[in-house]
Design an enzyme around this catalytic site. Structure first.
Site, PDB file in Angstrom:
ATOM      1  N   GLU A  40       9.225  -6.415   1.626  1.00  0.00           N
ATOM      2  CA  GLU A  40       7.803  -6.061   1.600  1.00  0.00           C
ATOM      3  C   GLU A  40       7.206  -6.262   0.207  1.00  0.00           C
ATOM      4  OE1 GLU A  40       5.823  -5.598   3.960  1.00  0.00           O
ATOM      5  OE2 GLU A  40       7.249  -5.430   5.607  1.00  0.00           O
ATOM      6  N   TYR A 123       0.134   0.494   2.161  1.00  0.00           N
ATOM      7  CA  TYR A 123       0.656  -0.511   3.094  1.00  0.00           C
ATOM      8  C   TYR A 123       2.178  -0.539   3.067  1.00  0.00           C
ATOM      9  CZ  TYR A 123       2.667  -4.688   4.855  1.00  0.00           C
ATOM     10  OH  TYR A 123       3.509  -5.526   5.520  1.00  0.00           O
ATOM     11  N   ASP A 141      -1.728  -4.938   6.985  1.00  0.00           N
ATOM     12  CA  ASP A 141      -1.823  -6.016   6.004  1.00  0.00           C
ATOM     13  C   ASP A 141      -2.994  -6.916   6.399  1.00  0.00           C
ATOM     14  OD1 ASP A 141      -0.903  -7.584   8.098  1.00  0.00           O
ATOM     15  OD2 ASP A 141       0.583  -8.637   6.895  1.00  0.00           O
TER      16      ASP A 141
END
Length: 308
Positions: A40, A123, A141
């Protein structure tokens, strides 16, 4: 979008994802929570094609937070290579150190705990909670926001900034069941990456085309176009910083380089004085030092620099 329509929408996306999903290593059942977190961070503003080989090499070298926490920063920056925004590499190492010091080396489970880690925002916390730990989370996202905005709300593109109202609406679209919500999050993300793209959406291939509010409205234009800023690269301080970092990464070990050499490198091999902005290479080098990506010699007269 009526709440009564959501189960049909969920089912359409999940069926599509089952047949179209890319086989990415951080999505596999044997991927560790640490591997998911690394992916990520790497995927922020960097395409999958560049991330996948870097992720594999990274996880082979530093398979746990403890491994990365004890690594020399210069090695970490070299391994980051051309992923861009190298401060992410140092934040990821700070994150690993915090996980080791405060969480016994295990990636935290809840979003609140994840948000306490260095460099982890809303996020990333939601994505790790969902994809590493199977929790129900609202993962937003750019790809997810675009699909939701188009298909469910009729907007060409989401606003430049994520607001609370958009977050609350998105939360209402996520399935209540945790396991289904995880698949929905990754499925919508994949749909945005592969089909419902920003510039050239392949609407004929979309599983939501018969229910898409944007198509039904006649594909209205982007209402936020005037507010968007495009990020340039050529001629920017970011480009100059990248040249300097690439030069230092290529040097064996952690040797010192002269400031004069780095300014010339930053200028693309030219005399910095001949640039339209002669101060740019020096400004870029100073910003790298301020960010902790480059270390200056202790003596102000030495004019020497190296990786940390």
């Amino acid at each position: 979008m009526s709440p009564a329509d959501l189960p049909t929408v969920h089912a359409a996306v999940l069926r599509w994802y089952d047949g179209a999903a890319r086989d990415l290593p951080w999505r596999r059942p044997d991927a560790s929570p640490w591997g998911v977190l690394v992916s990520e961070v790497m995927l922020q503003q960097t395409p999958v094609a560049r991330v996948e080989p870097a992720w594999r090499a990274w996880m082979e070298r530093w398979p746990t937070p403890a491994d990365l926490a004890s690594a020399p920063a210069a090695d970490v920056l070299r391994a980051w290579d051309r992923l861009g925004y190298p401060r992410r590499a140092l934040r990821l190492q700070d994150c690993a150190r915090t996980i080791v010091a405060e969480h016994d080396g295990a990636v935290p489970v809840t979003e609140d705990e994840l948000l306490t880690l260095p460099g982890v925002g809303a996020y990333t916390a939601a994505a790790v909670a969902a994809f590493a730990h199977g929790a129900r989370a609202v993962v937003l996202d750019t790809n997810v926001r675009r699909v939701v905005g188009r298909a469910l709300e009729g907007r060409a593109l989401p606003p430049p900034t994520l607001g609370r109202a958009e977050q609350e609406r998105a939360a209402g679209y996520v399935p209540a069941d945790a396991a289904t919500s995880v698949r929905w999050n990754v499925g919508v993300m994949e749909l945005g990456a592969l089909v419902c793209t920003a510039r050239s959406p392949r609407c004929a291939d979309c599983p939501l085309r018969s229910r898409c509010a944007w198509l039904a409205a006649g594909r209205p234009a982007d209402e936020h176009a005037a507010r968007r800023r495009t990020q340039a690269w050529h001629g920017t301080d970011r480009q100059v910083r990248g040249r300097i970092m690439a030069h230092l990464r290529a040097l064996p070990g952690t040797p010192w380089a002269t400031g004069r050499d780095l300014l010339t490198v930053g200028a693309g091999g030219a005399d910095p004085a001949a640039l339209p902005d002669p101060a740019q290479p020096g400004r870029a080098l100073a910003s790298l030092v301020a960010d902790g990506l480059v270390v200056a010699a202790a003596s102000a007269d030495a004019d020497l620099y190296r990786l940390p």
